[in-house]
Design an enzyme around this catalytic site. Sequence first.
Site, short mmCIF file in Angstrom:
data_model
loop_
_atom_site.label_atom_id
_atom_site.label_comp_id
_atom_site.label_asym_id
_atom_site.label_seq_id
_atom_site.Cartn_x
_atom_site.Cartn_y
_atom_site.Cartn_z
N CYS A 437 0.81 -1.22 0.00
CA CYS A 437 0.00 0.00 0.00
C CYS A 437 0.84 1.27 0.00
O CYS A 437 0.45 2.28 -0.58
CB CYS A 437 -0.97 0.01 1.18
SG CYS A 437 -0.17 -0.02 2.79
N HIS A 704 -1.87 1.31 7.30
CA HIS A 704 -2.32 1.18 5.90
C HIS A 704 -2.36 2.55 5.25
O HIS A 704 -3.01 3.47 5.75
CB HIS A 704 -3.70 0.52 5.85
CG HIS A 704 -4.23 0.35 4.46
ND1 HIS A 704 -3.56 -0.36 3.49
CD2 HIS A 704 -5.35 0.84 3.87
CE1 HIS A 704 -4.27 -0.34 2.37
NE2 HIS A 704 -5.35 0.39 2.58
#
Length: 789
Positions: A437, A704
């Site tokens: 990510c 994230h």
Amino acid sequence: MTTAVVPGSPLPSQGDGNVYYILTDDFAYGSKLFPSGSMCFLKERLYLRSIACGTTSTRCMRVTMLDDHSIATVEAEILQPVNEEEAVFLLAINNLNERLNCFLDRCSLEVAVKATVGQQVIVDLSQHLFTGTIRYIGKISKSPLSSPLCPSYFGVELQGDGEGKGHSDGTYNGSEYFKCKQNCGLFLPLNKIQFIPALGSDPVREEPKPDVDEVVPVKAGDTIGFYLDDIFRQGIAMDVYKEGPQWFVKVCPEEEGPTDVFRDIPMDSVVKEGLLSPVFEPDMAPGSQRQLKRERSGSGEELESEKQSLDVNSMVQITLGKGNPVSGIIRWLGYLPSIEPKMAGVELDEEKGVTDGEWLGTRYFHCPPKRGLFVKLQSCQPDIRFQCVSSGLLDPRTCSRMDSPKVLANFPPLRNGTAVRVLQGRMRGIQGHCNSCYMDAALFSLFSCTSVLDSMLFKPSLPPDGHVQKILRDEIVNPLRRNGFVHANSVMQLRQQLTEKGQCSSFATSEKDPEEFLNLIMHHILGIEPLLKLQSGGQKEQECYCYQIFIDKQEGLVVPNVQQLVEHSFLSSNLKLVEIPSCFIIQMPRFGKEYKMFSKIIPSLELDITDLLLDSPRECFVCGDVATEECSECFKDKMFAVTGMKQYCKSCCRQAHSHYQRKAHRPTKLHVPEEFQSRSHMDSPRIPRERMELFAVLCIETSHYVSFVKYGPEKENWLFFDSMADRHGDENGFNIPIVTLCPEVAKYLQLPVAALAMEQPRDMEGVAKRLFCDAYMYMYQSKKMALYK
């Protein structure tokens, strides 16, 4: 300076016309400020005469502004020539920032100049896209006598869902330019429409409406009969279109096996189901036909089982013709009227469909125009890119068939309605896999909607590093800009190359930070010039690619904006920018994945770096004269404005520090460029401001990364990207990247600071909370500097 600065710009020939220019930066002249995007012109004969006499300055040009017809002397370096064909379309765009964007991106201008009446377009109305047809191109009002140009607009007739959402019937100010139904017509500048075919896609055949007296016996959805290779066959009409004087039917034959091979049959060679003679009707029941097909397949049970496993949101491939497969996502499953097989409504990755989700006037799903297709479920094959998920989670080492197709042609960044149309939706953006990510969000931010770092894609590289550049350009950036989707495997290839090139062996598996990735690829591998050059207190210059904000906790900064944070950080570290950067990447004051200094940070849509530049002329913040002294202690004084460095001319400095609370301050001398030392603010133009434009924000909540990207000039023009927003399957499945619009961000940008501070993150609309509360890295660009770097 000559008028041939930009390749392709016409040189003056006869000297009887005008030479047109656009300003690429703000320019102050006297009491006026001409913003970037303003347009101007000068007479060719005057320019040619001045050249012949040797009187033309190489630094400045005396031009007439098109907006207010005033005359100004403008620095030549911020003037870019525009030919007259393009100038009339640019002049129709009232938003100057958007006008400059259209000029810099170029592709919209080139398409506009070649546009023709009858061409299909997509209209952007308040973030909603509708199809239409160009009915008129040209001016819609008389040009003022003082202006040599009149803006050109596109008269568009809205169709489909857009009917009734227009403002006219083709009439404007009492003059009729074309005819259409009431409230179906619009007059639009080029930045409000997207042309079909879109750049990079296959040409889309225009579908003329039949003449009033012309009767078309077959329509999409009809079951028809036709001869093919002297054998009578049956099928379903998927599309009806006209080429020249002849009508054709695109047919999906019923006897082509498990894969649709569409046939284009002349209209006079087909017959509608109701007119079929009984002798031609099948001599076996539908169930028997399916049994025969199952036997022909050689693996009927496996085939049926495979089709039953397909569901809504399954990714599939369909063959439109021999050697012409397309991929897409099933959006609807069910039965259509008068069609016996189970059907699938598929949203294709490319504009090779025939619908936007409607079938015979009934809507079954929604997708962009020309992206939808209704086919037999039996004709859908699981996408081969995902057939090996059972043997490994998208692992390139075990899935050789999953390589994403390379896109060797270069594509410009996506802007405005094009960005929405190409990028918005599920399976859009860059697909995440195995802690990627940080890289997905960074790449999407840097390349989807801006070209400021396209030098990374084209800078000459040595052979060992050229492979990294080719992966980045041909397998990530170009596919993203062309198709709106990048497969996880392409990013994995880049990660593996970075593992080989870098000192860390875990780039392909472990979670990293964006700045670690950016430093490695920009500096150690591609070797591009550092984005920032800084100097602290007369010491040696420092070069870097990202700037980390370091400040002490400030009681007065409860909900700061980025402008304040940068100024505080520069001041506390005694830093100055040696030159204007083309790209300014700023890390927020947070450490690790948990600690952050501020609960909320307000995005500054523009970052003013004028007073952060070394040895650059600066204004006295009191009277506007040339500043000669700066006071860091006044910067923290609550009596003054919350942003902006505090610098003074001599008289204002003396007056400000005559107050007893400021007598102990120790202002520092500023370097004043020689040409500004004798300047008087009474009769000289103001010092131009250097501003950078926000184009993306990376955010992290826990571990994230996601990103927000600014795709247009309005405050509502934001995209939110998450490379792992959803998932298909369990541990053997794959991640589904999603790109969504988030116009709700504008609501919070407009709130007073006190009101924003009181907003509870859990109550904030949409994904706005993530932008204001989880910002990790801000990215700014200077389009002016990007032209030269």
